[in-house]
Design a protein around this motif. Structure first.
Motif, PDB file in Angstrom:
ATOM      1  N   ARG A 191       0.831  -1.198   0.000  1.00  0.00           N
ATOM      2  CA  ARG A 191       0.000   0.000   0.000  1.00  0.00           C
ATOM      3  C   ARG A 191       0.865   1.246   0.000  1.00  0.00           C
ATOM      4  NH1 ARG A 191      -5.291   0.320   3.818  1.00  0.00           N
ATOM      5  NH2 ARG A 191      -4.229   1.822   5.138  1.00  0.00           N
ATOM      6  N   LEU A 192       0.457   2.192  -0.830  1.00  0.00           N
ATOM      7  CA  LEU A 192       1.141   3.473  -0.881  1.00  0.00           C
ATOM      8  C   LEU A 192       1.069   4.153   0.476  1.00  0.00           C
ATOM      9  CD1 LEU A 192      -0.195   4.811  -4.279  1.00  0.00           C
ATOM     10  CD2 LEU A 192       2.217   4.531  -3.704  1.00  0.00           C
ATOM     11  N   ARG A 193       2.153   4.786   0.875  1.00  0.00           N
ATOM     12  CA  ARG A 193       2.161   5.483   2.164  1.00  0.00           C
ATOM     13  C   ARG A 193       1.199   6.656   2.129  1.00  0.00           C
ATOM     14  NH1 ARG A 193       8.620   5.260   3.364  1.00  0.00           N
ATOM     15  NH2 ARG A 193       8.707   5.496   1.111  1.00  0.00           N
ATOM     16  N   GLY A 194       0.379   6.789   3.156  1.00  0.00           N
ATOM     17  CA  GLY A 194      -0.573   7.883   3.236  1.00  0.00           C
ATOM     18  C   GLY A 194      -1.755   7.741   2.300  1.00  0.00           C
ATOM     19  N   SER A 195      -1.976   6.546   1.794  1.00  0.00           N
ATOM     20  CA  SER A 195      -3.040   6.334   0.820  1.00  0.00           C
ATOM     21  C   SER A 195      -3.712   5.001   1.085  1.00  0.00           C
ATOM     22  CB  SER A 195      -2.456   6.359  -0.595  1.00  0.00           C
ATOM     23  OG  SER A 195      -3.408   5.947  -1.553  1.00  0.00           O
ATOM     24  N   LEU A 196      -4.911   4.830   0.523  1.00  0.00           N
ATOM     25  CA  LEU A 196      -5.575   3.533   0.571  1.00  0.00           C
ATOM     26  C   LEU A 196      -5.287   2.728  -0.686  1.00  0.00           C
ATOM     27  CD1 LEU A 196      -9.057   4.524   2.057  1.00  0.00           C
ATOM     28  CD2 LEU A 196      -7.101   3.532   3.247  1.00  0.00           C
ATOM     29  N   ARG A 197      -4.537   3.302  -1.607  1.00  0.00           N
ATOM     30  CA  ARG A 197      -4.244   2.618  -2.858  1.00  0.00           C
ATOM     31  C   ARG A 197      -3.007   1.747  -2.739  1.00  0.00           C
ATOM     32  NH1 ARG A 197      -2.476   6.140  -6.393  1.00  0.00           N
ATOM     33  NH2 ARG A 197      -2.628   4.624  -8.082  1.00  0.00           N
ATOM     34  N   TYR A 198      -2.986   0.721  -3.577  1.00  0.00           N
ATOM     35  CA  TYR A 198      -1.842  -0.194  -3.643  1.00  0.00           C
ATOM     36  C   TYR A 198      -1.047   0.103  -4.903  1.00  0.00           C
ATOM     37  CZ  TYR A 198      -3.728  -2.886   0.210  1.00  0.00           C
ATOM     38  OH  TYR A 198      -4.162  -3.280   1.452  1.00  0.00           O
ATOM     39  N   ASP A 199       0.285   0.086  -4.777  1.00  0.00           N
ATOM     40  CA  ASP A 199       1.084   0.392  -5.962  1.00  0.00           C
ATOM     41  C   ASP A 199       1.721  -0.840  -6.594  1.00  0.00           C
ATOM     42  OD1 ASP A 199       4.052   1.817  -4.281  1.00  0.00           O
ATOM     43  OD2 ASP A 199       2.872   0.018  -3.857  1.00  0.00           O
ATOM     44  N   TYR A 200       1.854  -1.919  -5.841  1.00  0.00           N
ATOM     45  CA  TYR A 200       2.416  -3.142  -6.403  1.00  0.00           C
ATOM     46  C   TYR A 200       1.597  -4.346  -5.929  1.00  0.00           C
ATOM     47  CZ  TYR A 200       6.496  -0.523  -7.884  1.00  0.00           C
ATOM     48  OH  TYR A 200       7.325   0.377  -8.483  1.00  0.00           O
ATOM     49  N   TRP A 201       1.451  -5.320  -6.854  1.00  0.00           N
ATOM     50  CA  TRP A 201       0.744  -6.563  -6.576  1.00  0.00           C
ATOM     51  C   TRP A 201       1.590  -7.741  -7.021  1.00  0.00           C
ATOM     52  CZ3 TRP A 201      -3.695  -6.632  -3.851  1.00  0.00           C
ATOM     53  CH2 TRP A 201      -4.469  -5.469  -3.806  1.00  0.00           C
TER      54      TRP A 201
END
Length: 118
Positions: free
Chosen positions: A98-108
């Protein structure tokens, strides 16, 4: 380039256990929250469990009390211990960063298949 590689899936009978691993390379995971999601055939990808960089955890209601997420920063690895497995746990399981400070994921990762069947 960050890579996440899941392993540990397989075929297990109802009531059985599996431990999934997610090994990261290209970057340390120690400063990141990490999550497990799953996707059954014909369904959307659903949240399973999440662990913060400080090792706080939260779980989907459907797995609470049966699954445990943990991390070993020295091994750059996140785990998902799955106990008392049910047929409805059958899915491809993915780990994500998960991206820092975010609810989004940047890598799977690419996913690992878990099949619960007698």
């Amino acid at each position: 380039q960050v890579q996440l590689v899941e392993s540990g899936g397989g075929l297990v009978q109802p009531g059985g256990s599996l431990r999934l691993s997610c090994v990261a390379s290209g970057s340390t995971i120690s400063d990141y929250g990490m999550g497990w999601y799953r996707q059954a055939p014909g369904k959307q990808r659903d949240f399973v469990a999440y662990i913060t960089s400080g090792a706080n955890t939260n779980y989907a209601d459907s797995v609470k009390g049966r699954f445990t997420i943990s991390r070993d920063n020295a091994k750059n690895t996140v785990y998902l211990q799955m106990n008392s497995l049910k047929p409805e746990d059958t899915a491809v399981y993915y780990c994500g960063r998960r991206l820092r400070g975010s609810l989004r994921y940047d890598y799977w990762g690419q996913g690992t298949q878990v099949t619960v069947s007698s």
